[in-house]
Write an enzyme that holds these catalytic residues in place. Structure first.
Site, PDB file in Angstrom:
ATOM      1  N   GLY A  46      41.399  41.946  49.363  1.00 47.52           N
ATOM      2  CA  GLY A  46      42.472  40.958  49.324  1.00 47.52           C
ATOM      3  C   GLY A  46      42.625  40.380  47.924  1.00 47.52           C
ATOM      4  O   GLY A  46      42.328  41.028  46.912  1.00 47.52           O
ATOM      5  N   SER A  47      43.056  39.140  47.862  1.00 50.00           N
ATOM      6  CA  SER A  47      43.572  38.577  46.611  1.00 50.00           C
ATOM      7  C   SER A  47      42.541  38.328  45.520  1.00 50.00           C
ATOM      8  O   SER A  47      42.923  38.079  44.370  1.00 50.00           O
ATOM      9  CB  SER A  47      44.326  37.278  46.908  1.00 50.00           C
ATOM     10  OG  SER A  47      45.480  37.557  47.674  1.00 50.00           O
ATOM     11  N   THR A  48      41.246  38.383  45.834  1.00 49.94           N
ATOM     12  CA  THR A  48      40.269  38.272  44.753  1.00 49.94           C
ATOM     13  C   THR A  48      40.395  39.458  43.791  1.00 49.94           C
ATOM     14  O   THR A  48      39.999  39.362  42.630  1.00 49.94           O
ATOM     15  CB  THR A  48      38.835  38.182  45.307  1.00 49.94           C
ATOM     16  OG1 THR A  48      38.683  39.150  46.355  1.00 49.94           O
ATOM     17  CG2 THR A  48      38.550  36.794  45.869  1.00 49.94           C
ATOM     18  N   MET A  49      40.971  40.568  44.254  1.00 49.74           N
ATOM     19  CA  MET A  49      41.218  41.727  43.386  1.00 49.74           C
ATOM     20  C   MET A  49      42.218  41.396  42.284  1.00 49.74           C
ATOM     21  O   MET A  49      42.235  42.027  41.214  1.00 49.74           O
ATOM     22  CB  MET A  49      41.726  42.889  44.246  1.00 49.74           C
ATOM     23  CG  MET A  49      42.092  44.165  43.501  1.00 49.74           C
ATOM     24  SD  MET A  49      40.771  44.906  42.513  1.00 49.74           S
ATOM     25  CE  MET A  49      39.638  45.452  43.805  1.00 49.74           C
ATOM     26  N   LYS A  50      43.065  40.382  42.494  1.00 45.85           N
ATOM     27  CA  LYS A  50      44.097  40.032  41.518  1.00 45.85           C
ATOM     28  C   LYS A  50      43.498  39.599  40.176  1.00 45.85           C
ATOM     29  O   LYS A  50      44.162  39.675  39.144  1.00 45.85           O
ATOM     30  CB  LYS A  50      45.009  38.945  42.082  1.00 45.85           C
ATOM     31  CG  LYS A  50      45.854  39.447  43.256  1.00 45.85           C
ATOM     32  CD  LYS A  50      46.584  38.320  43.969  1.00 45.85           C
ATOM     33  CE  LYS A  50      47.385  38.880  45.152  1.00 45.85           C
ATOM     34  NZ  LYS A  50      47.933  37.843  46.030  1.00 45.85           N
TER      35      LYS A  50
END
Length: 292
Positions: free
Chosen positions: A16-20
């Site tokens: 999810g958004s921690t990859m951003k």
């Protein structure tokens, strides 16, 4: 048996958004991100797929710096499209799709799904990519350590029967980004906690007396090729790096399918109860040790 799996290395998941954090780092490092350039949030069409924000209506026009704080899927897809195949090169530099050589048995390598442009676009916001906790932690060390990536270690030393010690110190495993890129990403991540308008972790992941850089995450869960649709079928996460100006700690917490009820009606409250308390404890122990 899954019951006996080591979840840190054996159960790949979509982060999810921690990859951003890595998307922004790659775009900055490769010269594809202008923090003051704007885009329209809401939705974006990638071939036959419409990609929407976590809030489908979006939040109007925003800058690419604000896109990280607000966790814009559309912003990340724009950055991935600006990068082209450079994005996959950075995924490789950050260690995704390969073992961390932890030494622990049965370590999985995860998966980078880049056979079609929709999957590649989705990987920029943490879906359609399989990672392990160790891979994420290893990648985050580059952000916290001026671009130098360190291998995750769980053993400080081994002492044999004769009292001889083998000590394990820090082990550098790459330099995926430049020092100035790492510092800038940490600065952007601070907005997650401090930007009242765009910060998804505003007032939640801050710690008194310490500047905290953070990124929140909510991911849908695919199991057996199916998207799970139950009310608790999500993976909630946060990464906190602190202090921003000279990081000492990385706290990365993931909760898979927690039951959100009562006083923990907000997933971020549930995650922050764990991550903030652990981070505060680390700093308290640090202060105590320095005074001894």
């Amino acid at each position: 048996d899954a019951v006996w799996q080591n979840m840190l290395i054996q159960t790949p998941y979509e982060p999810g958004s921690t990859m951003k954090v890595f998307t922004v780092a790659a775009a900055l490092d490769s010269g594809n991100l202008n923090e003051n350039e704007t885009f329209q949030s809401g939705k974006i069409q990638v071939y036959d797929t419409t990609i929407s924000e976590w809030k489908p209506e979006g939040k109007g026009t925003m800058t690419y710096r604000q896109a990280l704080a607000w966790s814009s899927n559309v912003g990340m897809v724009h950055l991935e499209q600006k990068m082209g195949t450079t994005w996959q090169q950075y995924l490789n530099k950050f260690g995704f799709g390969k073992t961390t050589n932890s030494g622990l048995p049965y370590e999985e390598v995860g998966a980078i799904n880049d056979k079609n442009p929709v999957d590649t676009a989705m990987s920029a916001f943490g879906q359609a990519i399989g990672v392990t906790n160790f891979q994420m932690m290893q990648g985050f060390t580059a952000i916290a350590n001026k671009g130098t990536m360190l291998k995750p270690q769980i053993v400080t030393k081994i002492t044999d029967d004769e009292g001889k010690e083998k000590v394990y110190g820090p082990e550098e495993v790459g330099n995926p980004i430049k020092p100035e890129t790492a510092d800038k990403v940490l600065d952007y991540m601070k907005d997650t906690v401090e930007d009242e308008v765009y910060g998804t972790g505003y007032g939640v992941y801050n710690i008194d007396g310490v500047n905290v850089s953070a990124k929140t995450g909510t991911a849908q869960i695919f199991d057996g090729g199916q998207l799970l649709t139950g009310p608790n079928d999500y993976l909630y996460s946060v990464v906190q790096i602190a202090p921003t100006e000279n990081p000492e700690y990385i706290m990365y917490v993931t909760l898979k399918k927690p039951t959100i009820t009562g006083e923990h009606g907000d997933p971020d409250k549930l995650v922050s109860d764990i991550s903030n308390s652990m981070l505060k404890h680390a700093f308290t122990v640090d202060v105590t040790n320095s005074q001894d």
